[in-house]
Design a protein around this motif. Structure first.
Motif: not given
Ligand code: OGA
Ligand code: MN
Length: 275
Positions: A112, A114, A252
């Protein structure tokens, strides 16, 4: 990150093996940066999209100050007990007194960009690692400029004619009116085109039959998910990463829930997406 590299006068930049991702060495973000250093970081971010600063020992104030060199950090309305400043948002699977201290849990969060479900999505995000799991929980970024450049002629032409509707999987996070963006966006500063659809936040292609929309989106996602476009980051405590959400997508990876992961995020809102 591999061999040493060209450094601008103000910055020690060590590019990795991918088209995105570079380490910036020798900066202690507890200190204020000079104008020259800030513009060098900005330029390097435009090139590499993801910057890694290792071994930082910063507090919330330092992180907010660093983020504000590049725009106005957004304030989060959601309450989180363990943060000092509203501009900090905690990403964590840890619970205290049966209450999560942060957001996003321990599962996979697919590719994605953000806040793409907003009319003015995020530009720059900053994530700082306080506690990391022994295994898993890596974050991966896709270079959506390179992915766009590598589309075949017909698909790239088709992509340029399409708009996609974006929505958050949690309905309450969405604005009442659906938000759509061009499938191929143009970076306002570099003018480079990039693919701007994602399995996590894109719902469908506007005005395209449902099956065809699904098929096309799947083609884009499969195309983006190729190793030559991806920078993968295995976190260490003290890593601070900043990225430009306009030309990239990130995901992630999952990690075991019995392991603790605590990150602090700051975020800058952007401009409307342009073709
Ligand atoms: C975010 C996200 C990824 C992570 O904070 O927008 O996608 O590695 N985090 O925590
Ligand atoms: Mn994210």
């Amino acid at each position: 990150m591999s061999e040493a590299a060209p450094s601008t006068a103000a910055l020690d930049v060590v590019p990795g093996d991918s088209t995105i991702g570079a380490e910036i060495r020798g900066l202690d973000l507890r200190q204020e940066l000079s104008e020259e250093q800030i513009s060098a970081v900005r330029r390097t971010l435009l090139d590499y999209c993801v910057l890694v600063f290792r071994n930082q020992q910063i507090d919330d104030q330092h992180q907010v100050r660093f983020t504000s060199y590049f725009g106005t950090p957004m304030e989060h309305v959601r309450k989180q007990r363990k943060r000092e400043l509203k501009e900090i948002f905690i990403i964590s699977n840890v619970t205290e007194n049966d209450e999560p201290i942060g957001a996003l849990g321990n599962g996979l969060i697919d590719f994605h960009s953000d806040l793409s479900y907003l009319r003015n999505p995020g530009t720059i995000s900053v994530l700082y690692a306080i506690e990391v799991p022994d295994a898993g929980g890596d974050t991966q970024w896709c270079d959506c400029r390179a992915a766009y450049d590598a589309l075949d002629y017909d698909l790239s032409k088709l992509a340029r004619s399409l708009h996609a509707v974006h929505r958050h999987p949690v309905p309450e996070q969405n604005r009442p009116e659906p938000v759509d963006h061009p499938v191929v966006r143009c970076h306002p500063e570099t003018k480079r085109a990039s693919l701007y659809v994602s399995p996590h936040l894109t719902s469908h292609l506007r005005g395209v039959d449902e099956d065809e929309s699904e098929q096309l989106l799947r083609r884009f996602y499969e195309h983006m998910d190729q190793p030559q476009f991806i920078y993968s980051h295995s976190w260490r405590v003290g890593d601070l990463l900043m990225w430009d959400n306009r030309p990239t997508m990130h995901r992630r990876l999952a990690f075991p829930d019995e392991q603790r992961r605590v990150m602090k995020r700051t975020q800058i809102f952007g401009e409307e997406v342009v073709e």
